[in-house]
Enzyme design. Structure first.
Site, mmCIF file in Angstrom:
data_model
loop_
_atom_site.group_PDB
_atom_site.id
_atom_site.type_symbol
_atom_site.label_atom_id
_atom_site.label_comp_id
_atom_site.label_asym_id
_atom_site.label_seq_id
_atom_site.Cartn_x
_atom_site.Cartn_y
_atom_site.Cartn_z
ATOM 1 N N HIS A 96 1.182 -3.215 -4.474
ATOM 2 C CA HIS A 96 0.152 -2.371 -3.862
ATOM 3 C C HIS A 96 0.381 -0.917 -4.258
ATOM 4 O O HIS A 96 1.510 -0.472 -4.445
ATOM 5 C CB HIS A 96 0.188 -2.530 -2.336
ATOM 6 C CG HIS A 96 -0.997 -1.911 -1.673
ATOM 7 N ND1 HIS A 96 -1.063 -0.558 -1.413
ATOM 8 C CD2 HIS A 96 -2.173 -2.436 -1.261
ATOM 9 C CE1 HIS A 96 -2.231 -0.286 -0.856
ATOM 10 N NE2 HIS A 96 -2.931 -1.417 -0.747
ATOM 11 N N GLU A 168 -7.481 -2.902 -7.559
ATOM 12 C CA GLU A 168 -7.661 -1.888 -6.523
ATOM 13 C C GLU A 168 -7.566 -0.510 -7.176
ATOM 14 O O GLU A 168 -6.450 0.047 -7.293
ATOM 15 C CB GLU A 168 -6.560 -2.009 -5.467
ATOM 16 C CG GLU A 168 -6.577 -3.318 -4.713
ATOM 17 C CD GLU A 168 -6.036 -3.124 -3.303
ATOM 18 O OE1 GLU A 168 -6.775 -3.410 -2.361
ATOM 19 O OE2 GLU A 168 -4.905 -2.652 -3.151
HETATM 20 C C1 PEP Z 1 -5.942 -1.434 0.418
HETATM 21 O O1 PEP Z 1 -5.121 -0.599 0.761
HETATM 22 O O2 PEP Z 1 -5.573 -2.478 -0.146
HETATM 23 C C2 PEP Z 1 -7.346 -1.137 0.675
HETATM 24 C C3 PEP Z 1 -8.234 -1.712 -0.083
HETATM 25 O O3 PEP Z 1 -7.598 -0.253 1.688
HETATM 26 P P1 PEP Z 1 -9.071 0.232 2.173
HETATM 27 O O4 PEP Z 1 -9.926 -1.002 2.303
HETATM 28 O O5 PEP Z 1 -8.817 0.878 3.491
HETATM 29 O O6 PEP Z 1 -9.574 1.149 1.127
#
Ligand code: PEP
Length: 270
Positions: A96, A168
């Site tokens: 992450h 992400e």
């Molecule tokens: C995350 O931290 O994996 C994430 C997607 O957070 P958010 O949905 O709050 O942007």
């Protein structure tokens, strides 16, 4: 069709076991009618065991938010894969952006963790993604490819089937510590579609077409009820990793319902 996977990452936002149990119970009860979507939550470590007991007879699964790559030893502040399994985890989130970008976790460390989780049969949600600056500098492909190749080093074709990739983009994660001074917004469907296609093409090239078709690539970064449909409709997006919006059933369950609706006419799901 690949089955949608929707994961809720609670980070360090839920502070007591009592609160975690209540949230998990509410989410579990609101997804009782969900048949076609796989759902997990990743509570903080202190509440994993209790949450597992609460949701044991439901469809909800649990994930660890990270783990160490050594099973046991003098590693202050770390958690072992064996402890995650003991608490009843089905998945672990690795790579992450918060441990990567705030605490300096490297691709090499993440790779060791991936291999350790796989060795113990724990499914891995492997997060990758570029920062705003890297995107501006035209490095999106390069950063994501090197994260993939370094984090997946030594992973076999069979093992890759136990991995879910979470794309992400760091700039879309709703976290001001990760994104100081920039406006945080979700990826547009066009940006997300292009990154997911690039990732799937990379997997096809390195591991072959069948695994490229098989592997689930989920999207994370400010996903909510209002943008989930347009993102989940994209062919190469197989679910979501959700932070802020996973903290209450009110904001999390509608996303799961959208995924359920989008898969309702599909006869065969893996
Ligand atoms: C995350 O931290 O994996 C994430 C997607 O957070 P958010 O949905 O709050 O942007």
């Amino acid at each position: 069709m690949r089955r949608f996977l929707i994961g809720g990452n609670w980070k360090m936002q839920v502070l007591t076991v009592d609160d975690a149990e209540k949230k998990a119970q509410t989410i579990a009860s609101t997804i009782e009618n969900i048949k076609r979507v796989e759902v997990f939550i990743a509570p903080p470590f202190n509440s994993l065991f209790n949450v597992k007991q609460i949701i044991a007879k439901t469809k909800l699964r649990i994930a660890g938010q990270n783990m160490h790559y050594i099973e046991q030893g003098a590693f202050t502040g770390q958690i072992s894969v064996l402890s995650l399994l003991d608490a009843g985890c089905n998945y672990v989130i690795l790579g992450h952006s918060e441990p990567r970008r705030i605490f300096g976790e490297s691709n090499q460390t993440i790779n060791l963790k991936v291999l350790k989780a796989l060795q113990h049969g724990l499914k891995v949600v492997l997060c990758i993604g570029e920062t705003a600056k890297e995107r501006e500098e035209g490095l999106t492909r390069e950063i994501n490819s090197s994260q993939l190749s370094e984090c997946l080093f030594g992973v076999s074709d069979e093992e890759l089937k136990k991995i879910i990739i979470a794309y992400e983009p760091v700039w879309a994660i709703n976290n001001p510590y990760l994104n100081p001074g920039i406006e945080i917004k979700p990826a547009t469907p066009t940006q997300a579609a292009s990154a997911h296609k690039m990732i799937r093409d990379w997997i096809r090239k390195e591991f072959g077409n069948p695994i490229g078709e098989w592997i689930r690539i989920i999207y994370g970064g400010s996903m909510s009820q209002s943008n989930a449909r347009e993102l989940l409709e994209i062919t190469d997006i197989d679910g979501g990793l959700i932070g802020g919006a996973s903290l209450t059933a009110e904001s999390f369950t509608p996303i799961i319902q959208i995924a359920e609706e989008l898969s309702k006419d599909i006869e065969e799901l893996r």
